[in-house]
Scaffold this active site. Structure first.
Site, PDB file in Angstrom:
ATOM      1  N   LYS A  14     119.909  24.128  17.086  1.00  0.00           N
ATOM      2  CA  LYS A  14     119.625  23.365  18.292  1.00  0.00           C
ATOM      3  C   LYS A  14     120.795  22.513  18.759  1.00  0.00           C
ATOM      4  CE  LYS A  14     115.416  24.919  18.263  1.00  0.00           C
ATOM      5  NZ  LYS A  14     114.988  25.953  19.238  1.00  0.00           N
ATOM      6  N   LYS A  74     123.170  23.797  24.695  1.00  0.00           N
ATOM      7  CA  LYS A  74     123.199  24.818  23.651  1.00  0.00           C
ATOM      8  C   LYS A  74     124.143  25.966  24.028  1.00  0.00           C
ATOM      9  CE  LYS A  74     118.477  23.492  22.729  1.00  0.00           C
ATOM     10  NZ  LYS A  74     117.069  23.780  23.018  1.00  0.00           N
ATOM     11  N   GLU A 165     115.905  33.096  25.578  1.00  0.00           N
ATOM     12  CA  GLU A 165     115.389  33.731  26.791  1.00  0.00           C
ATOM     13  C   GLU A 165     115.151  32.682  27.874  1.00  0.00           C
ATOM     14  OE1 GLU A 165     112.939  37.648  25.361  1.00  0.00           O
ATOM     15  OE2 GLU A 165     111.905  35.725  25.153  1.00  0.00           O
TER      16      GLU A 165
END
Length: 217
Positions: A14, A74, A165
């Site tokens: 993360k 990220k 995604e």
């Protein structure tokens, strides 16, 4: 190598350490994993955009504006980001292109074997195109095999990774002109090294028990 230990240490990263980058040797191994991934009939229905520059990562991060802002860092903080793209079609000229590449690489001892491979691969493509009517979905399945291959391989190399995604795929298609090239974006994978403050690295893995997920005959 103990593959179970590798799998237990792998997790969805993360937070990436912006001060740590993949070495050139690690990048080449990542490329090898992408190129050599298993796939059905060796169709290889994919293309990869790999960004390590700030400008390149910014272009990819444009797909997180609005709804997906939680994924921006990220992408920008990772060492490298891979955009996985799937083909939109598999026409005869592409099938012949793959076949000729296999031939030049020495896979066929004679023309008969080459013709048999072309007939078999064409049969599966036509089956998914005309009978099952899921050709693009089938090709995307091959891309996801590649993503899984990369995640395991990256962990084995001691790299951290995050599949995503949660991005606007249409934005990526437009930003990189993918549809005009016969592709569409499917997902991203960020690669790099975890930050010490990443909370997810401290959490235990949780998976369903063996007796629930396995049937042994």
């Amino acid at each position: 190598m103990n593959i179970k230990e590798v799998l237990e240490q792998r997790y969805a990263t993360k937070e990436f350490d912006t001060n740590k980058k993949l070495s050139p040797e690690q990048v080449e191994q990542v490329k090898a994993m992408l190129q050599l991934s298993p796939n059905s009939t060796n169709l290889q229905p994919w293309h990869f955009i790999i960004a390590d520059s700030e400008a390149g990562k910014q272009r990819i991060a444009s797909s997180t504006e609005g709804l997906y802002q939680f994924n921006t860092s990220k992408i920008l903080d990772a060492s490298h980001v891979v955009v996985f793209c799937s083909r939109l079609s598999a026409e005869e000229d592409y099938l012949r292109h793959v076949l000729d590449k296999e031939d030049s690489d020495g896979r066929y001892a004679n023309e008969e074997f080459k013709d048999m491979m072309h007939s078999g691969r064409s049969m599966f493509v036509d089956m998914h195109k005309y009978d099952l009517k899921d050709l693009q979905h089938w090709m995307e399945k091959q891309v996801y095999l590649n993503i899984g291959n990369l995640l395991l391989g990256a962990a084995a190399l001691g790299l951290d990774a995050l599949p995503m995604e949660g991005v606007d795929l249409k934005t990526l298609d437009t930003e990189f002109g993918l549809r005009e090239k016969g592709f569409t974006a499917v997902a991203l994978v960020s690669l790099g090294f975890r930050k010490e403050t990443d909370f997810n690295a401290q959490l235990p893995k949780s998976r369903l028990d063996h007796d629930e997920i396995f049937t042994l005959l």
